[in-house]
Enzyme design. Sequence first.
Site, mmCIF file in Angstrom:
data_model
loop_
_atom_site.group_PDB
_atom_site.id
_atom_site.type_symbol
_atom_site.label_atom_id
_atom_site.label_comp_id
_atom_site.label_asym_id
_atom_site.label_seq_id
_atom_site.Cartn_x
_atom_site.Cartn_y
_atom_site.Cartn_z
ATOM 1 N N GLU A 26 1.065 -1.284 -0.076
ATOM 2 C CA GLU A 26 0.036 0.039 -0.126
ATOM 3 C C GLU A 26 1.160 1.130 0.239
ATOM 4 O OE1 GLU A 26 -3.641 0.141 2.416
ATOM 5 O OE2 GLU A 26 -3.111 1.893 3.331
ATOM 6 N N TYR A 58 -6.529 6.480 0.046
ATOM 7 C CA TYR A 58 -7.642 8.514 -0.648
ATOM 8 C C TYR A 58 -7.434 8.856 0.605
ATOM 9 C CZ TYR A 58 -11.508 9.567 -3.404
ATOM 10 O OH TYR A 58 -12.957 10.403 -4.325
ATOM 11 N N HIS A 86 -8.341 3.175 -3.735
ATOM 12 C CA HIS A 86 -8.907 3.508 -2.772
ATOM 13 C C HIS A 86 -10.068 4.683 -3.008
ATOM 14 C CE1 HIS A 86 -5.934 1.867 0.906
ATOM 15 N NE2 HIS A 86 -6.072 1.200 0.382
ATOM 16 N N ARG A 116 -15.225 2.934 3.910
ATOM 17 C CA ARG A 116 -16.437 3.816 4.139
ATOM 18 C C ARG A 116 -15.669 4.946 4.749
ATOM 19 N NH1 ARG A 116 -17.940 5.611 10.439
ATOM 20 N NH2 ARG A 116 -16.181 6.460 9.842
ATOM 21 N N TYR A 157 -11.379 -4.983 10.953
ATOM 22 C CA TYR A 157 -11.225 -4.798 12.267
ATOM 23 C C TYR A 157 -11.073 -5.877 13.480
ATOM 24 C CZ TYR A 157 -12.493 -0.248 9.410
ATOM 25 O OH TYR A 157 -12.693 0.088 8.797
ATOM 26 N N HIS A 161 -14.860 -2.287 14.921
ATOM 27 C CA HIS A 161 -14.593 -0.396 14.378
ATOM 28 C C HIS A 161 -14.663 -0.074 15.465
ATOM 29 C CE1 HIS A 161 -15.560 3.207 12.335
ATOM 30 N NE2 HIS A 161 -14.934 2.233 11.325
ATOM 31 N N ASP A 170 -20.404 -5.465 13.793
ATOM 32 C CA ASP A 170 -19.212 -4.863 12.914
ATOM 33 C C ASP A 170 -19.408 -6.495 11.816
ATOM 34 O OD1 ASP A 170 -16.993 -3.408 12.779
ATOM 35 O OD2 ASP A 170 -15.675 -5.441 12.763
ATOM 36 N N LYS A 177 -21.072 -5.492 2.966
ATOM 37 C CA LYS A 177 -20.323 -5.864 2.110
ATOM 38 C C LYS A 177 -19.914 -7.008 1.290
ATOM 39 C CE LYS A 177 -17.281 -2.693 5.586
ATOM 40 N NZ LYS A 177 -16.221 -2.292 5.985
ATOM 41 N N GLN A 188 -7.575 -3.274 9.460
ATOM 42 C CA GLN A 188 -6.716 -2.641 10.351
ATOM 43 C C GLN A 188 -5.493 -3.088 10.887
ATOM 44 O OE1 GLN A 188 -6.856 0.459 11.118
ATOM 45 N NE2 GLN A 188 -8.048 1.274 11.518
#
Length: 305
Positions: A26, A58, A86, A116, A157, A161, A170, A177, A188
Amino acid sequence: MAPTSPSTPDTAATGGQGSGIEVSFEFFPPKTEKMEQTLWASIEKLAPLNPRFVSVTYGAGGSTRDRTHATVKRIVNETSLKPAAHLTCVEATREEVDDVIRSYWEAGVRHIVALRGDPPSGIGAKYVPHEGGYANAAELAAGISKIAPFEISVGCYPEKHPESASFEADLDLLKAKIDGGASRAISQFFVEPDTFLRYVDRARSAGIDIPIVPGIMPVGNVAGFLRMAEATGTSVPAWFRDRFEGLDDDPQTRALIALSVAADQVRQLADQGIRQFHIYTLNKAETAYALAHLLGVRPSKPLAA
């Protein structure tokens, strides 16, 4: 597909020169000419490792939209790498986001990391969906799927989250998704490998069977890492703080310790059967390259002397 335990590989990966391990990297879009030179030097260093894909972040509130698009387009035009752009739904209408999605497809991008996103004021601020926009990453994934057959990755996560009411809620959002078209979840960052492995077990028990890829965050700036950990609800054990104590003015030793910590993470996860790793490079190649090497990933062509 039947649920798997953390000791079972998530995919039948084929990369890594026979190691059975694949990596992805990344990057973030550069702000200055010097940062752009650093980024492209890193890309050139890491490209021979034949990563599964490379993603470009992003900024909060879409603040780096143009630079993200320019970076991704250059990767498409000037390298053989597969870029993943992203995309967030913060501070934008559906029409504006859809225009970005179409522009990526037209530019040759076939993979989007749908998130998000954080509010313009940054991590930890209260999120409010934009009027007329996508409310969350599940809606965004579904919107992307309607426009073109992108490969879609999403975030997950390991310690849930910070805005989720519970682990169950979560995981329900992660399922949404997937229903929207996601085929991979990238985690994460975390510190303890067991934190990630427990999360995979929990997700598999909930019937989630897509690849769940650990996001490995080598430490650059310790204070910044700790601030981000606090804002995202990431646990930081005492041993971690102890390893970096007294190194504020010693960047060389700090970098060695950071590599040691990240190396322990990837080795332990690989020993438990994890076969895909997503490395947050911070636009610097050295640590990412070393971690890939430790995992058995080798250049597809010998590096020039």
